[in-house]
Design an enzyme around this catalytic site. Structure first.
Site, short mmCIF file in Angstrom:
data_model
loop_
_atom_site.label_atom_id
_atom_site.label_comp_id
_atom_site.label_asym_id
_atom_site.label_seq_id
_atom_site.Cartn_x
_atom_site.Cartn_y
_atom_site.Cartn_z
N HIS A 29 0.83 -1.21 0.00
CA HIS A 29 0.00 0.00 0.00
C HIS A 29 0.86 1.26 0.00
O HIS A 29 0.46 2.30 0.51
CB HIS A 29 -0.97 0.01 1.19
CG HIS A 29 -2.07 -1.00 1.06
ND1 HIS A 29 -3.22 -0.75 0.33
CD2 HIS A 29 -2.19 -2.26 1.54
CE1 HIS A 29 -4.00 -1.82 0.39
NE2 HIS A 29 -3.39 -2.75 1.11
N SER A 62 -10.78 -17.14 -22.71
CA SER A 62 -9.92 -17.68 -21.67
C SER A 62 -10.30 -19.11 -21.37
O SER A 62 -11.49 -19.43 -21.20
CB SER A 62 -10.04 -16.85 -20.39
OG SER A 62 -9.35 -17.48 -19.32
N ALA A 122 -5.85 -14.27 -5.22
CA ALA A 122 -4.87 -14.66 -4.22
C ALA A 122 -3.91 -13.53 -3.87
O ALA A 122 -2.94 -13.74 -3.14
CB ALA A 122 -4.07 -15.88 -4.71
N ASP A 171 2.19 -3.66 -9.55
CA ASP A 171 1.90 -4.99 -10.11
C ASP A 171 2.31 -5.08 -11.58
O ASP A 171 2.92 -6.06 -12.01
CB ASP A 171 0.42 -5.30 -9.97
CG ASP A 171 -0.02 -5.40 -8.52
OD1 ASP A 171 0.85 -5.43 -7.63
OD2 ASP A 171 -1.24 -5.43 -8.27
N TYR A 223 -10.15 -0.91 -0.37
CA TYR A 223 -8.92 -0.44 -1.01
C TYR A 223 -9.04 1.04 -1.35
O TYR A 223 -8.16 1.85 -1.02
CB TYR A 223 -8.65 -1.27 -2.27
CG TYR A 223 -7.36 -0.92 -3.01
CD1 TYR A 223 -6.22 -1.68 -2.82
CD2 TYR A 223 -7.31 0.15 -3.89
CE1 TYR A 223 -5.04 -1.37 -3.49
CE2 TYR A 223 -6.15 0.47 -4.57
CZ TYR A 223 -5.02 -0.31 -4.37
OH TYR A 223 -3.85 0.01 -5.03
#
Length: 384
Positions: A29, A62, A122, A171, A223
């Protein structure tokens, strides 16, 4: 390697590209506060088989999601964020196409078929892997000539502005830029980065990922709430971001904040930036074992100050430490997802078993435990 594409689209792809998930060693964060992070790429990847089209049609499929092919027109793509509709998994690669075109790049139609081994939900950045895999494929197919950091920035824009998730850039940078055997020390303010060697095996160590396989709904809006709180704390202190609050001046800064909630958020971010610097210092000195207590301190801060942990994550950390782990902490956004555990190689199996036993005793869902081996970033893996 290309069977899935042939089954779905009836032809051969122009190539196969892949991007990894990531686990964050330390620095949670902090990325949306212009701070420091230290992720490493996982062996688990999202692979995309892709073929260019000349008719402006985007087709997405997918193997990991039930349903058929999603078909869109690239010139009709529009952000979903304002509507509150995330659009499902297909919004992430579609957002990348939109972001590239919004940046003035000539990207047309494409057929994409995805196969991923990155666990979803996850906290291991399955969405970033999906985005970055799409970006590197389009970069090659349309000869865009973009480097990895620029692709990561555009993927972040896709997630922020198209999908509507207010994430930082960590990320995407990890998925695009990590190198094998290293953790990525990234300054998210200016995107300067350094690959820090982390040879765990040579030092008789293992880094385990404990996927709790739970995701609590509280995390859906929390978040954004934490991010807004950090911005409010920065504004109250008269700085643009919390990155500008020196660690040495934290006590004085906290005294200036009247609201306890803001004090806790600010304290976490400032001390977490300091923990990243401490881990870099220890790794540079070859003292990898000594980062264990720093990881545990990070978990306590995320649990008590930032309040983004949960019972399953706390239990994973507690059980691992009681079984002899050198340190452990939750990783990712929180409210579920994964924890990481640093352990002696000789004790790693016993630590993993202790976590399994603790979850069984608490009647939690069985966790998934695997080793994190620092891998490389995204790229092309086969021509066709």
């Amino acid at each position: 390697m290309t069977e899935g594409f042939r089954e779905v689209y009836g032809g051969r792809p122009d190539g196969v590209w892949a991007a990894p998930g990531r686990v964050n060693l330390i620095g949670e964060h902090t990325d949306y506060n212009d701070g420091f992070v230290m992720p490493l790429a996982l062996p688990q990847t999202c692979a995309v088989q892709a073929a260019r089209r000349d008719d402006g049609v985007l087709r997405l499929h997918s193997s990991d999601v039930r349903g058929g092919v999603t078909e869109l027109r690239v010139d009709s793509l529009a952000p979903l964020g304002a509507t509150g509709d995330r659009g499902g998994w297909a919004a992430y690669p579609a957002g990348v196409v939109w972001a590239l075109r919004a940046a003035g790049l000539r990207v047309g139609g494409v057929d994409l078929h995805f196969e991923s081994t990155v666990p979803t939900g996850a906290g291991l950045s399955s969405s970033a892997a999906l985005e970055v895999a799409t970006a590197v494929a389009l970069n090659d197919l349309y000869t865009l000539g973009l480097d990895a950091p620029r692709l990561a920035q555009l993927c972040r824009r896709a997630e922020n502005d198209f999908v509507g998730v207010p994430c930082g850039v960590m990320d995407q940078m990890a998925s695009a830029c990590c190198t094998p055997g290293h953790a990525l020390h990234l300054d998210t303010r200016d995107l300067t980065r350094r690959q820090v060697p982390i040879d765990l095996a040579a030092q008789g160590l293992r880094l385990l990922v404990v996927d709790t396989r739970v995701k609590h709904s509280l995390g859906d809006g929390a978040y954004a709430e934490r991010r807004a709180g950090c911005e409010a704390g920065a504004a109250a202190l008269g700085v643009r971001t919390l990155r500008e609050v020196p660690y040495e001046e934290l006590p004085q800064a906290l005294e200036r904040l009247g609201e306890e909630r803001l004090r806790r958020l600010v304290r976490h971010v400032v001390t977490e930036n300091h923990r990243v610097s401490e881990v870099v210092r220890l790794l540079d000195a070859g003292r990898t074992r000594d980062i264990g207590p720093v990881l545990s301190e990070g978990h306590a801060s995320l649990r008590d100050d930032f309040t983004v942990s949960c019972a399953e994550l706390d239990l994973a950390v507690e059980a691992a430490e009681k079984a002899g782990a050198l340190g452990a902490r939750m990783t990712g956004g929180g409210f579920g997802g994964s924890a990481i555990v640093l352990a002696e190689a000789s004790e790693a199996a016993a630590v993993g078993e202790a976590v399994h036993d603790a979850f069984a005793k608490a009647e939690h869902r069985e966790p998934r435990v695997f080793e994190a081996v620092p891998g490389g970033g995204a790229g092309r893996i086969t021509a066709s």
